[in-house]
Design an enzyme around this catalytic site. Structure first.
Site, short mmCIF file in Angstrom:
data_model
loop_
_atom_site.label_atom_id
_atom_site.label_comp_id
_atom_site.label_asym_id
_atom_site.label_seq_id
_atom_site.Cartn_x
_atom_site.Cartn_y
_atom_site.Cartn_z
N HIS A 1 -16.56 -34.64 12.53
CA HIS A 1 -15.38 -34.15 13.23
C HIS A 1 -15.18 -34.84 14.58
O HIS A 1 -14.10 -34.80 15.15
CB HIS A 1 -15.42 -32.62 13.39
N ASP B 1 -20.39 -32.67 7.54
CA ASP B 1 -19.90 -32.93 8.89
C ASP B 1 -20.82 -33.90 9.62
O ASP B 1 -21.25 -33.66 10.75
CB ASP B 1 -19.75 -31.62 9.70
N GLY C 1 -18.30 -31.22 23.46
CA GLY C 1 -18.83 -32.51 23.92
C GLY C 1 -20.26 -32.72 23.47
O GLY C 1 -20.75 -33.85 23.39
N ASN C 2 -20.97 -31.61 23.17
CA ASN C 2 -22.33 -31.71 22.64
C ASN C 2 -22.35 -32.12 21.18
O ASN C 2 -23.39 -32.55 20.66
CB ASN C 2 -23.08 -30.38 22.77
N SER C 3 -21.23 -31.94 20.49
CA SER C 3 -21.19 -32.22 19.05
C SER C 3 -21.70 -33.63 18.75
O SER C 3 -21.26 -34.60 19.35
CB SER C 3 -19.75 -32.09 18.52
N GLY D 1 -23.98 -29.36 -13.54
CA GLY D 1 -22.97 -29.03 -14.54
C GLY D 1 -22.70 -27.55 -14.66
O GLY D 1 -22.26 -27.07 -15.71
#
Length: 489
Positions: free
Chosen positions: A113, A157, A228-230, A286
């Site tokens: 992200h 992510d 901002g830490n992401s 499956g």
């Protein structure tokens, strides 16, 4: 080498504080000549502080700031539904995130992200300072390098970036099975653009499922994580990456002590897959499963309420051929006990790297083992979306991200009526896009009778259309050829 932070922070703090508490109880009027803190406790405090300082100095050089520029809706995250002035505008967006270098040749892990919809990605390295560092100094920013997106996984992510550099400081990806609840961890990143910051906390949970309909699991921590830490790492006392900071639960918009990180086991698997294939290859037996609740077990008259229940078996698939049936309860995967979907998913992706899995099934009061082939399902929506690169394969006005049909694409979606064209991997929500009528999974073969064999050819043909000009695309959909039309606006 650096000193390891003491294993038991509480034990250390107890040793530090107990002399002070004792002194307070025995001499409430202690004077400067009779300090309440002993030399031993001061030494322990200094040792603990030095251990943290040493750890931070070792980890910090591998932390990067990720700068992203792209286009998108200016009110993408705006909850003000009454602001009409914003609802019709799109523009250039800039965002910041964090990352960690895991290979000295310039491979960096961050969140998907962070780079979603990126047109340009740059990485700011941490400046390298040799020799003793002054106590008070303003460090210059590190070198800024252009980065390319190697690949990503929307489901997990996670994204892998590459910069042209060698000899970069790195961190090792830790072993997920060693992570313990209550373990001390440090979160690194650039919260609110404050590059290379660090905060401390504990592992609140090693296996947290935030959405019952989502098979992803996370490490929960109370270490301060903010916007901002992401993409930054959550590290243990040895400086190993135990997770990638991803999101927080918050009502204020900032840290409230409930942060989540992708576990290192999933990070390692995704990183290796992206390095090898450019994406994370999906794994399926499956069949679909869901967590078994007490109410569900009682309603279906099952003999156990521990495990995951098989809700669907794909007709004529490998699981059906192996004997798996709906209402079967899977209690173990390759000997690994599973009592919920996240554990089953972890077992399928992390504990098993082969082409088959042994599942222990409970049926009609009996338990038995089945060997089920593991394969990558075709025409999976999440899988299709990962075939297109949103940084270069997007055609905003047409409202799609495409992928040029190649042997790899054909191996995933199956044989085509016409062996060329552009696969629609995902639909882009762009207010200026034409109403094309396209859907994810469509293969575009021509535009106004002009054959298109690549994303660039489709983009050029679309751009050549004049306002008000009608357009017809020949599309292959579900094995059939059809036409979709629109008017160029």
């Amino acid at each position: 080498m650096f000193e390891r932070v003491p294993k038991s922070l509480f034990a250390t703090l107890l040793l530090i504080l107990s002399p002070a508490v004792k002194a307070q109880n025995t001499n409430a009027n202690a004077s400067p000549q009779n300090p309440i803190t002993t030399d031993k406790s001061v030494d322990l405090m200094r040792q603990m502080s030095a251990s943290f300082e040493s750890l931070v100095k070792r980890v910090s050089p591998a932390i990067v700031e990720v700068q992203v520029t792209g286009f998108g809706s200016t009110d993408e995250d705006d909850d003000d539904k009454d602001n009409d002035s914003k609802s019709s505008s799109i523009g250039r967006q800039r965002s910041l995130g964090s990352g960690v270098v895991v290979d000295p040749d310039g491979y960096i892990i961050t969140n998907y992200h962070v780079v979603k919809g990126a047109e340009r990605v740059r990485v700011v390295l941490t400046p390298q300072i040799s020799g003793p560092q002054p106590t008070f100094s303003l460090k210059s920013r590190g070198k800024v390098l252009p980065a390319r997106i190697v690949g990503f996984s929307k489901l997990i992510d996670l994204a892998v970036l590459k910069v042209e550099a060698t000899g970069l400081p790195t961190l090792q990806i830790g072993r997920y099975e060693k992570i313990q609840k209550g373990q001390l961890v440090l979160a690194f990143g650039s919260p609110e653009g404050l590059e290379n910051s660090v905060s401390m906390g504990l592992v609140s949970s090693v296996l947290r499922q935030t959405d019952p309909d989502d098979s992803m699991v996370y490490i929960q921590t109370d270490a301060a994580i903010n916007p901002g830490n992401s993409g930054g790492p959550l590290v243990d006392a040895d400086g190993n990456v135990v997770g990638i900071d991803t999101f927080i639960y918050t009502k204020s918009g900032g840290n409230e002590g409930i942060g989540f990180a992708i576990p290192s086991g999933i990070v390692r698997y995704a990183y290796e897959q992206i390095r090898k294939y450019g994406r994370v290859r999906r794994r399926s037996i499956g069949a679909d499963v869901q967590s078994l609740t007490l109410d569900l077990a009682q309603a279906l008259g099952l003999s156990t309420d521990i495990g995951v229940i098989v809700s669907d078996v794909f007709p004529d698939g490998p699981a059906a051929q192996a004997g798996l049936k709906p209402e079967d309860v899977i209690v173990a995967l390759d000997g690994f006990p599973v009592d919920n979907v996240p554990l089953f998913t972890l077992g399928l992706y992390l504990m098993n790297q082969g082409d088959s899995a042994k599942v222990t099934v409970a049926r009609a009061g009996k338990k038995f083992d089945l060997v089920l082939p593991i394969y990558e399902p075709r025409n999976d929506a999440a899988r299709l979306s990962e075939l297109g690169d949103p940084t270069k394969d997007v055609i905003p006005r047409l409202g799609i991200v495409g992928a040029t049909v190649s042997p790899e694409v054909v191996s995933i979606i199956g044989d085509l009526r016409i062996p060329s064209g552009v696969l629609v991997t995902s639909i882009v929500a762009d207010r200026l896009a034409v109403d094309s009528g396209l859907s994810a999974g469509d293969i575009i073969h021509s535009l106004n009778r002009k054959q298109v064999k690549s994303v660039d050819e489709l983009r050029n043909a679309f751009t050549a259309l004049k306002p008000g000009e009608p357009a017809a695309m020949q599309v292959e959909r579900n094995g059939k050829l059809t036409y979709v039309t629109f008017e160029m606006e």
